[in-house]
Each structure stands twice: as C-alpha cells, then as structure tokens.
Design a protein around this motif. Structure first.
Motif, mmCIF file in Angstrom:
data_model
loop_
_atom_site.group_PDB
_atom_site.id
_atom_site.type_symbol
_atom_site.label_atom_id
_atom_site.label_comp_id
_atom_site.label_asym_id
_atom_site.label_seq_id
_atom_site.Cartn_x
_atom_site.Cartn_y
_atom_site.Cartn_z
ATOM 1 N N GLY A 131 58.388 -17.338 -35.548
ATOM 2 C CA GLY A 131 59.206 -18.485 -35.175
ATOM 3 C C GLY A 131 59.139 -18.818 -33.708
ATOM 4 N N ARG A 132 59.089 -17.817 -32.869
ATOM 5 C CA ARG A 132 59.057 -18.082 -31.420
ATOM 6 C C ARG A 132 57.770 -18.794 -31.009
ATOM 7 N N TYR A 133 56.654 -18.546 -31.723
ATOM 8 C CA TYR A 133 55.400 -19.227 -31.404
ATOM 9 C C TYR A 133 55.375 -20.639 -31.993
ATOM 10 N N THR B 4 55.315 -20.373 -25.323
ATOM 11 C CA THR B 4 55.233 -19.035 -25.906
ATOM 12 C C THR B 4 53.990 -18.907 -26.773
ATOM 13 N N PRO B 5 52.837 -18.648 -26.146
ATOM 14 C CA PRO B 5 51.624 -18.465 -26.942
ATOM 15 C C PRO B 5 51.625 -17.087 -27.614
ATOM 16 N N SER C 115 48.644 -11.747 -34.013
ATOM 17 C CA SER C 115 49.895 -12.514 -33.985
ATOM 18 C C SER C 115 49.635 -13.997 -34.225
ATOM 19 N N LEU C 116 48.522 -14.521 -33.676
ATOM 20 C CA LEU C 116 48.200 -15.922 -33.924
ATOM 21 C C LEU C 116 47.880 -16.133 -35.401
ATOM 22 N N MET C 117 47.096 -15.226 -35.990
ATOM 23 C CA MET C 117 46.754 -15.368 -37.401
ATOM 24 C C MET C 117 48.015 -15.319 -38.263
#
Length: 138
Positions: A30-32, A39-40, A46-48
């Motif tokens: 949610g933060r991304y 907030t990358p 984490s991106l996936m």
C-alpha cells in the motif's frame, strides 16, 4: 484489523496459532501504490509484489508507472472478471546493483477456469527506482 496485503507477504515474528500473520496492506504494498512519487519499492521483489497487488486492485496507473519505458505498452486493459487467488515468490536474484530477477507463480480464476502464471521477471533500477522490464513464462 487492517486488511492483509494481497501479495501475501508475512511477518514471521508475528504468529497466531503458530502461523505467520500477513502484513497489512498499508504496511506492505500500500505504501508504494498510494505514494508512488515519494515511496519507491526498495528492491525488485518488493516491486514485483506491489505490481501483483496492483493487478488485484485494478491499479493500472501503478502498473504502467512501474513498467520500464523500453517495454511499457501504450495501453493496458485488465479483465475485471479475473479473481486473483494468490502469489508465491519462488526466488529473488540480484544480478548486480541495478539488475535483478524474480521468479513467481500467480494464481487466478478467469471464466471459471484456474490459471497459473509462472514467470521469471527482469527488473532494472534507474535513478534509485526499480522498474519491471519483461519476463519469461514457464
């Protein structure tokens, strides 16, 4: 209780009846998704995971923003009837400081049919931000 993150990430130290508890969406992907500009995602895994959550939530804006410009489609359409069932991260391999691969299996149901998407995805980091480039499906 806060809703669990669709990506299924757990905090092993927080258990209930001996089972790891899922992280809340707000403390995980949610933060991304909700603050992409500031907030990358800190790494390719984490991106996936956040991209999986974006698929579950229908967040086309995030999917396109996190897709590398060299392979990003001009338009993206999601099937609203697809029901996402879960994500299993099989491996996360750092190739160098700016390249990584993540192998995963995502399960969903579409038109009453169960589907498994098994992919090894490639990611690149540019100016401190990770992007999805492409992947090989199995």
């Amino acid at each position: 209780m806060a809703s669990p993150c669709p990506c299924g990430r757990t905090l092993a130290s927080a258990t209930k009846a001996g089972k790891p508890q899922p992280l809340p969406f707000s403390n995980c992907c949610g933060r991304y998704l909700d603050d992409f500009a500031a907030t990358p995602a800190p790494d390719a895994e984490s991106l996936m995971r956040s991209r999986y959550s974006a698929f579950v939530l229908g967040r086309l804006d995030y999917l396109l923003a996190t897709w590398h410009a060299s392979t990003r489609p001009t338009d993206l359409t999601l099937d609203p009837a697809a029901k996402w069932l879960g994500l299993e991260v099989r491996s996360h391999r750092v190739l160098d400081a700016d390249h990584a691969e993540v192998e995963f299996v995502a399960r969903y149901r579409e038109g009453g049919r169960a589907v498994r998407l098994h992919e090894r995805s490639r990611f690149v980091r540019e100016q401190g931000r990770w992007y999805y480039v492409d992947g090989d499906q199995f």
